[in-house]
Design a protein around this motif. Structure first.
Motif, PDB file in Angstrom:
ATOM      1  N   LEU A 101       0.836  -1.202   0.000  1.00 21.69           N
ATOM      2  CA  LEU A 101       0.000   0.000   0.000  1.00 21.69           C
ATOM      3  C   LEU A 101       0.877   1.261   0.000  1.00 21.69           C
ATOM      4  CD1 LEU A 101      -2.935   0.963   0.044  1.00 21.69           C
ATOM      5  CD2 LEU A 101      -2.858   0.899   2.548  1.00 21.69           C
ATOM      6  N   PHE A 102       1.979   1.214   0.732  1.00 20.64           N
ATOM      7  CA  PHE A 102       2.962   2.299   0.696  1.00 20.64           C
ATOM      8  C   PHE A 102       3.395   2.574  -0.743  1.00 20.64           C
ATOM      9  CE2 PHE A 102       7.544   2.968   0.129  1.00 20.64           C
ATOM     10  CZ  PHE A 102       7.733   4.201   0.737  1.00 20.64           C
ATOM     11  N   GLN A 103       3.764   1.519  -1.452  1.00 22.88           N
ATOM     12  CA  GLN A 103       4.267   1.674  -2.811  1.00 22.88           C
ATOM     13  C   GLN A 103       3.177   2.195  -3.755  1.00 22.88           C
ATOM     14  OE1 GLN A 103       7.110   1.810  -3.991  1.00 22.88           O
ATOM     15  NE2 GLN A 103       7.027   1.338  -6.172  1.00 22.88           N
ATOM     16  N   LEU A 104       1.959   1.771  -3.521  1.00 25.36           N
ATOM     17  CA  LEU A 104       0.852   2.272  -4.348  1.00 25.36           C
ATOM     18  C   LEU A 104       0.715   3.786  -4.188  1.00 25.36           C
ATOM     19  CD1 LEU A 104      -1.554   1.660  -6.216  1.00 25.36           C
ATOM     20  CD2 LEU A 104      -2.950   1.352  -4.157  1.00 25.36           C
ATOM     21  N   VAL A 105       0.759   4.262  -2.947  1.00 30.23           N
ATOM     22  CA  VAL A 105       0.663   5.710  -2.709  1.00 30.23           C
ATOM     23  C   VAL A 105       1.861   6.426  -3.333  1.00 30.23           C
ATOM     24  CG1 VAL A 105       0.685   7.512  -0.933  1.00 30.23           C
ATOM     25  CG2 VAL A 105      -0.729   5.461  -0.629  1.00 30.23           C
ATOM     26  N   GLU A 106       3.055   5.882  -3.122  1.00 28.39           N
ATOM     27  CA  GLU A 106       4.254   6.478  -3.724  1.00 28.39           C
ATOM     28  C   GLU A 106       4.111   6.581  -5.243  1.00 28.39           C
ATOM     29  OE1 GLU A 106       7.840   7.065  -2.224  1.00 28.39           O
ATOM     30  OE2 GLU A 106       6.244   7.716  -0.881  1.00 28.39           O
ATOM     31  N   GLY A 107       3.661   5.500  -5.842  1.00 31.94           N
ATOM     32  CA  GLY A 107       3.551   5.453  -7.293  1.00 31.94           C
ATOM     33  C   GLY A 107       2.516   6.425  -7.830  1.00 31.94           C
ATOM     34  N   LEU A 108       1.372   6.480  -7.181  1.00 33.93           N
ATOM     35  CA  LEU A 108       0.320   7.389  -7.643  1.00 33.93           C
ATOM     36  C   LEU A 108       0.749   8.844  -7.467  1.00 33.93           C
ATOM     37  CD1 LEU A 108      -2.884   5.544  -6.343  1.00 33.93           C
ATOM     38  CD2 LEU A 108      -2.066   5.693  -8.706  1.00 33.93           C
ATOM     39  N   ARG A 109       1.465   9.119  -6.379  1.00 31.90           N
ATOM     40  CA  ARG A 109       1.962  10.488  -6.178  1.00 31.90           C
ATOM     41  C   ARG A 109       2.964  10.887  -7.256  1.00 31.90           C
ATOM     42  NH1 ARG A 109       3.245  10.717   0.347  1.00 31.90           N
ATOM     43  NH2 ARG A 109       1.142  11.280   1.051  1.00 31.90           N
ATOM     44  N   TYR A 110       3.804   9.938  -7.649  1.00 31.99           N
ATOM     45  CA  TYR A 110       4.784  10.237  -8.690  1.00 31.99           C
ATOM     46  C   TYR A 110       4.092  10.430 -10.038  1.00 31.99           C
ATOM     47  CZ  TYR A 110       8.542   9.783 -12.038  1.00 31.99           C
ATOM     48  OH  TYR A 110       9.402  10.011 -13.077  1.00 31.99           O
ATOM     49  N   MET A 111       3.116   9.589 -10.295  1.00 31.89           N
ATOM     50  CA  MET A 111       2.462   9.584 -11.613  1.00 31.89           C
ATOM     51  C   MET A 111       1.503  10.761 -11.768  1.00 31.89           C
ATOM     52  SD  MET A 111       0.700   6.205 -13.320  1.00 31.89           S
ATOM     53  CE  MET A 111       0.019   6.183 -14.989  1.00 31.89           C
ATOM     54  N   PHE A 112       0.782  11.058 -10.705  1.00 35.22           N
ATOM     55  CA  PHE A 112      -0.250  12.099 -10.760  1.00 35.22           C
ATOM     56  C   PHE A 112      -0.112  13.062  -9.582  1.00 35.22           C
ATOM     57  CE2 PHE A 112      -2.293   8.248 -12.602  1.00 35.22           C
ATOM     58  CZ  PHE A 112      -2.511   8.716 -13.892  1.00 35.22           C
ATOM     59  N   PRO A 113       0.960  13.851  -9.531  1.00 34.44           N
ATOM     60  CA  PRO A 113       1.161  14.709  -8.356  1.00 34.44           C
ATOM     61  C   PRO A 113       0.015  15.714  -8.136  1.00 34.44           C
ATOM     62  CG  PRO A 113       2.721  15.233 -10.123  1.00 34.44           C
ATOM     63  CD  PRO A 113       2.075  13.943 -10.488  1.00 34.44           C
ATOM     64  N   LYS A 114      -0.479  16.294  -9.178  1.00 30.70           N
ATOM     65  CA  LYS A 114      -1.575  17.270  -9.001  1.00 30.70           C
ATOM     66  C   LYS A 114      -2.845  16.593  -8.506  1.00 30.70           C
ATOM     67  CE  LYS A 114      -0.072  20.304 -12.799  1.00 30.70           C
ATOM     68  NZ  LYS A 114      -0.426  20.683 -14.181  1.00 30.70           N
ATOM     69  N   ARG A 115      -3.179  15.517  -9.148  1.00 30.05           N
ATOM     70  CA  ARG A 115      -4.410  14.815  -8.775  1.00 30.05           C
ATOM     71  C   ARG A 115      -4.334  14.301  -7.344  1.00 30.05           C
ATOM     72  NH1 ARG A 115      -9.713  14.759  -8.998  1.00 30.05           N
ATOM     73  NH2 ARG A 115     -10.650  12.689  -9.132  1.00 30.05           N
ATOM     74  N   MET A 116      -3.209  13.701  -6.991  1.00 21.95           N
ATOM     75  CA  MET A 116      -3.078  13.161  -5.640  1.00 21.95           C
ATOM     76  C   MET A 116      -3.093  14.275  -4.596  1.00 21.95           C
ATOM     77  SD  MET A 116      -3.221   9.870  -5.362  1.00 21.95           S
ATOM     78  CE  MET A 116      -2.277   9.270  -3.947  1.00 21.95           C
ATOM     79  N   ALA A 117      -2.434  15.386  -4.885  1.00 20.09           N
ATOM     80  CA  ALA A 117      -2.456  16.499  -3.923  1.00 20.09           C
ATOM     81  C   ALA A 117      -3.884  16.972  -3.686  1.00 20.09           C
ATOM     82  CB  ALA A 117      -1.581  17.651  -4.434  1.00 20.09           C
ATOM     83  N   ALA A 118      -4.696  16.894  -4.723  1.00 21.78           N
ATOM     84  CA  ALA A 118      -6.079  17.379  -4.599  1.00 21.78           C
ATOM     85  C   ALA A 118      -6.965  16.422  -3.813  1.00 21.78           C
ATOM     86  CB  ALA A 118      -6.675  17.614  -5.990  1.00 21.78           C
ATOM     87  N   ILE A 119      -6.699  15.130  -3.880  1.00 20.80           N
ATOM     88  CA  ILE A 119      -7.665  14.176  -3.296  1.00 20.80           C
ATOM     89  C   ILE A 119      -7.131  13.320  -2.152  1.00 20.80           C
ATOM     90  CG2 ILE A 119      -8.932  14.020  -5.478  1.00 20.80           C
ATOM     91  CD1 ILE A 119      -7.712  11.199  -5.843  1.00 20.80           C
TER      92      ILE A 119
END
Lengths: 243, 243
Positions: free
Chosen positions: A173-191
């Motif tokens: 789950l850690f890696q999933l969050v890391e990966g999504l943050r890298y891939m979609f920094p704007k989207r992840m920051a928003a949600i």
């Protein structure tokens, strides 16, 4: 465990192999990351060597005393049992495997974002399709998956996904969050603020001694545009454009 | 096993649920196919009921005495252990799980053929992209996957994927062949002869008493354009067009 694990995975990217690396590193289990030591050609040769007998379809795979185990969730199920970083009861084992398989689904969908038409073709040759696939993933799928893992985390009275200590589900789950943050920094920051239990587990994993040491070492390959989670700025939007 | 399994899956399609149905039917294990009895609304209600505690991300899921098990490979791993239709040794269990997870990968890619851009949108609205995705799947992926399963079948000295009797891996391989034949009749007719061990297992599964009875019953839903394996004639070509 007298023998040492051999992990075979591409040497220049995190990809699916990273879920295995993280579990091994968090648990302090020794392993040889073989293709990093011997090169990609050695990986292809090794796969060829196993082709006739219970070989892998694709990396990553783990080898121990001649036994080859492939498929991330399968490798982690095995490591979970052998090294007590999985579920101890049948119910916990099944639940953790279920969560890992759902993470594998996100990973497959994330890869499909940048390769919607052909996994063997270049991103640049399917970029128009990727723009559409990315919007669907960002707006529909990320919230749906993270919402599911948020409920999964909340369902456990302890601080982790199961019981009161970390398991391979937490490192994944850690890696999933890391990966999504890298891939979609704007989207992840928003949600991402909507998923506090997921973020709490992410932070707890980052603070595990084995993970802290790993992230600071050169064994941790940086995210890049060869792996699953790739940052293409044109695919990242904070808000719901389609709505 | 005193209680009876409840299987929850969409009532009007084979989809991922069919891999579970086939294993249950082949083994003669009683189950209630709940949404077929009570409707899709009941399925959504039941998922909602489980949302707060170890619930499924998506159907299919199996319920027994209040325990919910989701993800096809996870359900089959459980059934394999409980009903002796899986591996008996650790090595066999891991190998079978690995094969099932690889079948799950084919299933995800097959779904992506008709929904390359957005899983929530209509096929008709992404048909141009599907034409490209279908060519890659037909020409690169089907041979690669079937070649892998052919070697897996050949690796076992017995007539099945493991040991000398059928396992859930065999019923899943049967369904994979059935699905690919339905989805790509021209392509499969052109290439399937290259995979005789896969076809032999397919035919052996079809001849199992439980499967024969099931396929003749109205419990077997016909393939249709709601499931994973969909027949869109425009996506099927016998030869290698791109080469």
């Amino acid at each position: 465990m007298s023998a040492r694990y051999k992990l075979w995975y591409w040497s220049d990217l995190q990809g699916r192999g990273e879920f295995v690396r993280l579990a091994l590193e968090a648990a302090g289990i020794g392993y040889d990351d073989c293709a990093r030591q011997h090169g990609a050609e050695a990986l292809l040769d090794d796969m060829e060597r196993h082709a006739a007998a219970r070989g892998p379809f694709a990396p990553p795979y783990l080898e121990l005393d001649g036994m080859v185990i492939a498929q991330v969730a399968n490798i982690l199920l095995y490591l979970g049992d052998q090294h007590h970083i999985g579920g101890a009861t049948i119910a916990d084992r099944l639940w953790l495997n279920q969560l890992q398989l759902t993470i594998a689904d996100v990973v497959a969908e994330a890869h499909n974002v940048h390769h919607p038409l052909d996994g063997n073709a270049y991103y640049e040759d399917q970029q128009d399709a990727a723009l559409i696939a990315a919007a669907a993933f960002r707006e529909d799928r990320i919230p749906k998956f993270l919402g599911y893992f948020e409920r999964a985390a909340e369902a456990n009275p302890g601080e982790w996904l199961i019981g009161d200590r970390w398991s391979y589900g937490d490192t994944s789950l850690f890696q999933l969050v890391e990966g999504l943050r890298y891939m979609f920094p704007k989207r992840m920051a928003a949600i991402e603020g909507a998923y506090p239990a997921v973020l709490r587990i992410h932070d707890q994993v980052a603070a595990l001694p084995g993970i802290r040491a790993y992230l600071e070492s050169d064994r941790r390959i940086a995210f890049n545009e060869q792996g699953i989670f790739r940052h293409y700025p044109e695919l990242d939007v904070a808000g719901d454009k389609r709505a």
